[in-house]
Motif scaffolding. Structure first.
Motif, short mmCIF file in Angstrom:
data_model
loop_
_atom_site.label_atom_id
_atom_site.label_comp_id
_atom_site.label_asym_id
_atom_site.label_seq_id
_atom_site.Cartn_x
_atom_site.Cartn_y
_atom_site.Cartn_z
N THR A 49 0.86 -1.19 0.00
CA THR A 49 0.00 0.00 0.00
C THR A 49 0.90 1.23 0.00
O THR A 49 2.12 1.12 -0.04
N CYS A 50 0.28 2.41 0.09
CA CYS A 50 1.08 3.63 0.09
C CYS A 50 1.93 3.74 1.35
O CYS A 50 2.91 4.49 1.38
N ASN A 51 1.57 3.00 2.39
CA ASN A 51 2.29 3.11 3.65
C ASN A 51 3.06 1.87 4.06
O ASN A 51 3.72 1.88 5.10
N ARG A 52 3.00 0.80 3.26
CA ARG A 52 3.71 -0.41 3.66
C ARG A 52 3.96 -1.33 2.46
O ARG A 52 3.18 -1.33 1.50
N SER A 53 5.03 -2.09 2.56
CA SER A 53 5.30 -3.21 1.65
C SER A 53 5.66 -4.38 2.55
O SER A 53 6.68 -4.35 3.24
N GLU A 54 4.81 -5.41 2.55
CA GLU A 54 4.99 -6.53 3.47
C GLU A 54 4.77 -7.85 2.75
O GLU A 54 3.95 -7.94 1.83
N MET A 55 5.49 -8.86 3.21
CA MET A 55 5.30 -10.22 2.70
C MET A 55 5.02 -11.15 3.88
O MET A 55 5.69 -11.05 4.92
N TYR A 56 4.05 -12.00 3.70
CA TYR A 56 3.71 -13.02 4.69
C TYR A 56 3.95 -14.37 4.04
O TYR A 56 3.46 -14.62 2.93
N ALA A 57 4.70 -15.23 4.70
CA ALA A 57 5.10 -16.48 4.06
C ALA A 57 5.10 -17.64 5.04
O ALA A 57 5.27 -17.47 6.26
N VAL A 58 4.92 -18.84 4.50
CA VAL A 58 5.15 -20.08 5.22
C VAL A 58 6.50 -20.59 4.73
O VAL A 58 6.70 -20.80 3.53
N VAL A 59 7.44 -20.74 5.65
CA VAL A 59 8.81 -21.12 5.29
C VAL A 59 9.23 -22.37 6.05
O VAL A 59 8.62 -22.74 7.06
N ASP A 60 10.28 -22.99 5.55
CA ASP A 60 10.80 -24.18 6.23
C ASP A 60 11.41 -23.82 7.58
O ASP A 60 11.16 -24.47 8.59
N ASP A 61 12.23 -22.77 7.60
CA ASP A 61 12.90 -22.35 8.83
C ASP A 61 13.06 -20.84 8.79
O ASP A 61 13.70 -20.30 7.88
N ALA A 62 12.44 -20.13 9.73
CA ALA A 62 12.41 -18.67 9.70
C ALA A 62 13.82 -18.06 9.70
O ALA A 62 14.10 -17.11 8.97
N GLN A 63 14.70 -18.60 10.51
CA GLN A 63 16.04 -18.03 10.62
C GLN A 63 16.82 -18.21 9.32
O GLN A 63 17.49 -17.29 8.84
#
Length: 439
Positions: A49-63
């Motif tokens: 959006t005009c105020n944010r760029s975000e990604m939400y994901a399911v990953v194998d290992d966050a780190q």
């Protein structure tokens, strides 16, 4: 698997950084279509959006996969500059909580604004269309949208709330005084431009002009407010007598440039003009602010606009936070029951492979079977597998969240040799690895 979010917003990054990492809808679609190129990411939704760029994901290992998600952001935007100082990331429960706060407008530039919930819905719809959501993100985003609606229903956080468009008009009124004798030019004909026009009219603006790359859309919007559409190219030529220009296009480049602005100011003979740029990426070249008589505000300036109802909404925000905590706990419980989904999938897949292998063997010995007979055998063998698996599946589901949960996980893996399919480590580690898992 784990939930992971990565992004930047108006709290962490100024507009000149946000615009470089804004993601167009086409870029979102293209990126999601190529998600399989990013090892470790199995599901993804992109919110820009005009105020944010975000990604939400399911990953194998966050780190381990945080760097991959960051590279995905770079590839989406075509930038690889060092922006670590502006980025934030959240894992598992904190990721859930952050999304719920975003959907409930608690993380917005203007507390209580309603547009963000629609933007969350749109982001999720695009990801579903691209096929990059499954059990986890489908569950998460359905609940996030429901939470946003619940907050708006059960609290008064949206009461007398303002939008970015409203704040832009308030800023114009603050700088110009009453707008009854003023005129405005709006660049853009989307939702933000429409809201801006509504607020200008409600404040008594004398005349509205609309410029849009698609002239028909400019005409439609202008007609709604008894205004006038002007050609997009050379729109500033019609601004000699205009007091305020609000820009809200989706262009990836500046649409108001210094040279044509200097020409405009020559015609105005020194009379000042206000530019309010609420687009990200920005529509007005920042150099325009150096031209004598030009007063330029961008979207970050709106945060300073006085909102007489903000204290009331901040009080309602505390109630909203309580609702969010309830919803976070509730979905945590739901995800706990999803912990068995990968195990069930492995078991089902193994049985299905056995079924298909045996049918293939039988078919080679029964070459004279008719199509009808083959369909009957297919149906019969499927039903046999389903009925054999029914009791184990029910037992697994019944043990979720009980002291026997780990016992059944280990037993099923051992009995059916499910650990031979790529899983290593202790049973506890394997269970935690699958806590947030796709079906």
């Amino acid at each position: 698997m784990q939930l992971l979010s990565l992004g930047l917003n108006h709290k962490t990054a100024p507009v000149d950084v946000r615009e470089r990492f804004a993601i167009s809808k086409q870029a979102v679609r293209d990126g999601l279509e190529n998600l399989n190129e990013y090892e470790g990411i199995s599901e993804a939704v992109i919110l820009s959006t005009c105020n944010r760029s975000e990604m939400y994901a399911v990953v194998d290992d966050a780190q381990e996969d945080l760097a991959t998600l960051k590279q995905f952001l770079f590839d989406l935007t075509g930038n690889e500059e060092d922006i670590d100082a502006y980025l934030y990331s959240f894992v598992d429960e904190e990721c859930i909580r952050h999304l719920f706060r975003v959907a409930s407008s608690l993380d917005s530039l203007v507390l209580g604004e309603g547009q963000i919930l629609s933007q969350v819905k749109d982001a999720y719809a695009i990801a579903r269309e691209a096929g990059t959501t499954s059990t986890v993100l489908n569950t998460l985003f359905h609940r996030a949208i429901a939470t946003g609606k619940r907050v708006r229903t059960e609290t008064r956080i949206a009461y007398n709330s303002v939008s970015v468009s409203y704040a832009a008009v308030e800023l114009a009124r603050e700088k110009l005084g009453p707008l009854e004798q003023s005129s405005a030019l709006i660049f853009g004909a989307g939702k933000m431009a429409e809201l801006t026009a509504e607020h200008l009219v409600s404040h008594g603006i004398k005349k509205i002009y609309v410029a849009n790359r698609h002239f028909e859309k400019a005409q439609d919007l202008a007609a709604r407010f008894h205004g006038e559409a002007v050609p997009f190219e050379g729109a500033l030529k019609h601004a000699a007598d205009i007091d305020v220009i609000v820009t809200s296009t989706g262009a990836p480049h500046y649409v108001v440039k210094p040279w044509e602005t200097r020409q405009l100011m020559t015609k105005r003979k020194g009379r000042p003009i206000f530019f309010i740029d609420i687009a990200v990426p920005r529509d007005v070249d920042p150099e325009v602010s150096n031209i004598k008589g030009v007063i330029l505000y961008n979207i970050d300036a709106l945060e300073a606009v006085v909102d007489e109802h903000v204290q009331e909404r901040q009080a309602e925000a505390r109630g909203a936070e309580r609702i969010i905590e309830e919803e976070v706990q509730s979905i945590e419980d739901k995800f706990q029951y999803l912990s068995f989904r990968p195990l069930m999938a492995l078991l089902s897949e193994r049985c299905e492979r056995i079924r298909l292998r045996e049918i293939h063997r039988a078919s080679s010995k029964l070459p004279d079977l008719t199509k009808s007979e083959r369909r009957q055998i297919e149906h019969m063998t499927r039903m046999i597998v389903r009925k054999i698996l029914r009791m184990p599946m029910m037992k697994l589901n019944a043990s979720a969240g009980t002291p026997n949960e780990q016992f059944y996980i280990d037993a099923m893996r051992a009995l059916f040799k499910l650990d031979t399919i790529g899983e290593t480590g202790t049973s506890e580690k394997r269970h935690n690895h699958y806590r947030y898992a796709e079906q």
